[in-house]
Design a protein around this motif. Structure first.
Motif, PDB file in Angstrom:
ATOM      1  N   LYS A   4      48.685  22.744  33.667  1.00  0.00           N
ATOM      2  CA  LYS A   4      47.624  21.752  33.690  1.00  0.00           C
ATOM      3  C   LYS A   4      46.804  21.930  34.961  1.00  0.00           C
ATOM      4  O   LYS A   4      47.336  22.274  36.007  1.00  0.00           O
ATOM      5  N   THR A   5      45.515  21.699  34.813  1.00  0.00           N
ATOM      6  CA  THR A   5      44.616  21.883  35.948  1.00  0.00           C
ATOM      7  C   THR A   5      43.407  20.986  35.784  1.00  0.00           C
ATOM      8  O   THR A   5      43.215  20.360  34.746  1.00  0.00           O
ATOM      9  N   VAL A   6      42.597  20.935  36.826  1.00  0.00           N
ATOM     10  CA  VAL A   6      41.312  20.241  36.766  1.00  0.00           C
ATOM     11  C   VAL A   6      40.263  21.294  36.473  1.00  0.00           C
ATOM     12  O   VAL A   6      40.117  22.261  37.224  1.00  0.00           O
ATOM     13  N   PHE A   7      39.570  21.128  35.359  1.00  0.00           N
ATOM     14  CA  PHE A   7      38.487  22.024  34.969  1.00  0.00           C
ATOM     15  C   PHE A   7      37.185  21.366  35.392  1.00  0.00           C
ATOM     16  O   PHE A   7      36.983  20.171  35.181  1.00  0.00           O
ATOM     17  N   ILE A   8      36.284  22.140  35.973  1.00  0.00           N
ATOM     18  CA  ILE A   8      35.020  21.607  36.458  1.00  0.00           C
ATOM     19  C   ILE A   8      33.880  22.164  35.618  1.00  0.00           C
ATOM     20  O   ILE A   8      33.689  23.373  35.537  1.00  0.00           O
TER      21      ILE A   8
END
Length: 166
Positions: A4-8
């Motif tokens: 899981k990650t933060v997508f920009i």
């Protein structure tokens, strides 16, 4: 393990810096996401990507950097010796030295919030939904589907498809 990650989505960022303020609120005045204006044309949020093959984890001599169950790269401060190696090898230059405590600091994807089933503060606060949190592969699939649907819609109108329109 799903990562899981933060997508920009840079096209949606309006440079309001709400993500920075939210991060500061959650981390005692320190923001682990920074918004930069690029050539007065676009805003870019820069944060830890929690890389699949994270060089910071691989180079840490004390194993202070590790992954949690969501795949986020976390730092165990009690193991960190402040050698700066993680900051040197990070392609984004994200880990930084806390000069007071002489240990490295970095984004933890708001591990305390995730433990409560909440989104990272930066994602929850973003007013334009420029920040998304989830499995990296799922987000990529969703973005490709949106891109394709928009291209089909433009083509049906008989208009030329340009990258700017997408």
């Amino acid at each position: 393990m799903a990562r899981k990650t933060v997508f920009i989505d840079f096209s949606k960022c309006i440079e309001c810096r709400a993500c920075e303020v939210a991060c500061e609120r959650e981390h005692n005045g320190r923001s682990f996401i920074n918004v930069f204006e690029w050539q007065e044309m676009a805003a870019m949020a820069l944060n830890c990507r929690h890389c699949e093959k994270a060089p910071c984890v691989e180079v840490c001599p004390t194993n202070a950097l590790y992954r949690d169950e969501d795949g986020a790269v976390l730092l165990a401060p009690q193991k960190c010796i402040g050698c700066l190696m993680c900051g040197i090898v990070c392609p984004f230059g994200i880990p930084e030295l806390d000069v007071l405590d002489k240990i490295m600091m970095k984004c933890d994807l708001c591990s305390h919030r995730r433990a409560e089933g909440k989104l990272p503060a930066c994602v929850e606060t973003c007013p334009t939904d420029a920040l998304l949190f989830g499995d990296f592969n799922d987000i990529q699939r969703m973005r490709r589907r949106e891109f394709t649907e928009k291209a089909i819609e433009i083509a049906k109108k008989g208009e030329r498809i340009s990258l700017r329109a997408l």
